[in-house]
Design an enzyme around this catalytic site. Structure first.
Site, short mmCIF file in Angstrom:
data_model
loop_
_atom_site.label_atom_id
_atom_site.label_comp_id
_atom_site.label_asym_id
_atom_site.label_seq_id
_atom_site.Cartn_x
_atom_site.Cartn_y
_atom_site.Cartn_z
N ASP A 158 79.54 32.38 68.92
CA ASP A 158 80.09 31.63 67.81
C ASP A 158 78.97 31.45 66.58
OD1 ASP A 158 81.65 29.79 66.86
OD2 ASP A 158 82.12 28.74 68.50
N ASP A 219 90.39 28.30 64.27
CA ASP A 219 90.62 28.13 65.76
C ASP A 219 91.99 27.96 65.85
OD1 ASP A 219 87.89 28.53 66.05
OD2 ASP A 219 87.44 26.66 67.02
#
Length: 526
Positions: A158, A219
């Site tokens: 990430d 997301d």
């Protein structure tokens, strides 16, 4: 001074060779990932069944095998954020939360491997992960070695708590350290999406040279609205992102949310279809203990998975969009000479309560193979038989639903060509007139200038019956001239094919204008 510069360059040579080259993810990865469904639930006292713990991941590994997902191609069990302890150990190494992962990550990875599956883990290119656990900054080599020692097969990195401008160096560097371990690990990056958020244009040449897959949009959330936003992004930006996809490097629109709470049955079919058209990673994020059988069937649809896993690895494109109706196309195997088979998805974005009828002549979809196409519905198993380029296909598409058809070049089934009728429109491959009708058969005034967006291939030395095929496990079967087909997969000579077409077009124009071979200019040679 010169010698000093040479010394510096020599010292940088290992870092200049950060190209991934790990031989992995030749087709999009498939598996199960925790985040969308289970988030960062660390309360194992009050919610022991659903908290992020070794127990949860062992259960999911069991069900991936028991319920047939592994047999369908899903092979990765991937831990997301919140598995870590809040601090590193005394040697500076990452460690799992001792209460929720009392056996440690190595034991969990071994358990997953014992099921014939592969194990994935999460970290962050920052000081902290998105949930506030230790990141990898300052420990890139240490953490890469730790993952290798634990038996990790897949790393998701990430990008919280980091500077996006630094990612151009940091993500390739960590990939370099992963490769140095000698353990094959798929490398999933969030590199481009954080740069896009910051107004930085991602360098996709560098990204696909360093990562096996990458996130470039928001997301995903458990809603149809979220799915639609992904569809819009992948359609509106396809000229940028489609050329980046291929064997070993994929665009990642995020997890499959099929079987959760936010999608209807039709919407779930639509997500599965679009992820297959895009050659996207198929990473389920659902509670496999409670998922209903009809949603299981969508996730395990072998015909759609075969499209997703097609060995050519060409990402599909949106070729038509008007009044809530979209058509998406993806070239797939088998291939007869330069004629691809295709998967076509008819997507209905409407919510007006009644199915929409969509009719289109096959040729207007770019389906021009003289031998015709065997056409099958991948959800209903309806067999339309062999249709010519001049035939019309008509489908009824439910609101927020999809019809997904596979057009397989008919020469793969029969040697005698199917002779198309003399009826139908004439089509220029680089400016296709569309007469697509839906509902009351009104003509939609949009040109489908889309074929030039796909990579074109040039095969030399092939006969009419030479075929490139792909079976349902995505393995390439070479029936003849294996060397040419390998070249076919590597070169992708769209420019060459376009120049050949342009020359042919120019010859016809000159012939029609009376310009004969005798007075041909030397400038004709290019």
């Amino acid at each position: 001074m010169v010698l000093k510069l040479v010394g510096i360059l020599i010292s940088l040579l290992p870092l200049l060779s950060w190209s991934l080259d790990n031989g992995l993810a030749r087709t999009p990865p498939m598996g199960w990932l925790a985040w969308e469904r289970f988030r960062c639930n660390t309360d194992c006292v009050n919610d022991p069944e659903n908290c992020i713990s070794e127990r949860l991941f062992m259960q999911m590994a069991d069900l991936l095998v028991k319920d047939g997902y592994k047999a369908a191609g899903y092979e990765y069990i991937i831990v997301d954020d919140c598995w870590l302890a809040k601090t590193r150990d005394s040697k500076g190494r990452l460690q799992a939360d001792p209460e929720r992962f009392p056996s440690g990550i190595k034991v969990l990875a071994d358990y997953v491997h014992s099921k014939g599956l592969k194990f994935g883990i999460y970290e962050d290119y920052g000081n902290y992960t998105c949930a506030g656990y230790p990141g990898i900054l300052g420990y890139l080599e240490t953490d890469a070695n730790t993952f290798a020692e634990w038996g990790v097969d897949y790393v998701k990195l990430d990008g919280c708590y980091s500077h996006p401008i630094d990612m151009d160096q940091g993500y390739p560097e960590f990939g370099y350290h992963l490769n140095l371990t000698g353990r094959p690990m798929i490398y999933s990056c969030s590199w481009p999406v954080y740069q896009i958020y910051s107004g930085i244009e991602p360098n996709y040449t560098a990204i696909k040279g360093a990562c096996n897959l990458w996130r470039n949009f928001d997301d995903i959330q458990d809603s149809w609205q979220s799915i639609q936003s992904v569809i819009d992004y992948y359609g509106d930006n396809q000229d940028i992102i489609v050329p980046q996809a291929g064997p070993g490097h994929w665009n990642d629109p995020d997890m499959l949310i099929i079987g959760n709470f936010g999608l209807s049955y039709e919407q779930s079919k639509s997500q599965m279809a679009m992820w297959a058209i895009w050659a996207s990673p198929l990473l389920m994020s659902v509670d496999l203990r409670t998922i209903r059988n009809d949603y299981k069937a969508i996730l395990k649809n072998k015909k759609i998975i075969a499209v997703n896993q097609d060995i050519l690895g060409i990402q599909g494109r949106r070729i038509y969009k008007d009044r809530g109706i979209e058509i998406w196309a993806r070239p797939i195997t088998p291939v007869i000479r330069n004629d691809f088979s295709y998967c076509i998805a008819f997507l209905n974005r409407r919510t007006d309560g009644t199915p929409s009828e969509v009719s289109v002549i096959n040729r207007e979809l770019g389906l021009t193979h003289a031998g015709g196409y065997r056409v099958d519905d991948l959800y209903t198993d309806k067999d339309y038989g062999i249709l010519s380029p001049e035939d019309k296909i008509t489908v009824d598409v439910n609101p927020s639903g999809v019809v997904m058809l596979r057009f397989t070049v008919a020469s793969a089934f029969q040697k005698a060509p199917y002779l198309p009728s003399a009826q139908g429109s004439q089509v220029n491959l680089f400016g296709i007139p569309a007469h697509i009708a839906h509902d009351n058969h009104k003509t939609l005034p949009q040109r489908l200038q889309w074929l030039a967006g796909f990579p074109h291939f040039h095969l030399t030395g092939l006969n009419e019956t030479d075929i490139v095929t792909s079976n349902e496990t995505g393995k390439l079967q070479l029936l003849q001239t294996q060397a040419e087909i390998i070249l076919f997969l590597i070169q992708q000579q769209f420019i060459r094919d376009f120049r050949n077409w342009r020359r042919l077009h120019e010859r016809k124009r000159l012939k029609n204008s009376g310009y004969n071979q005798a007075n041909r200019s030397q400038n004709w040679k290019t």
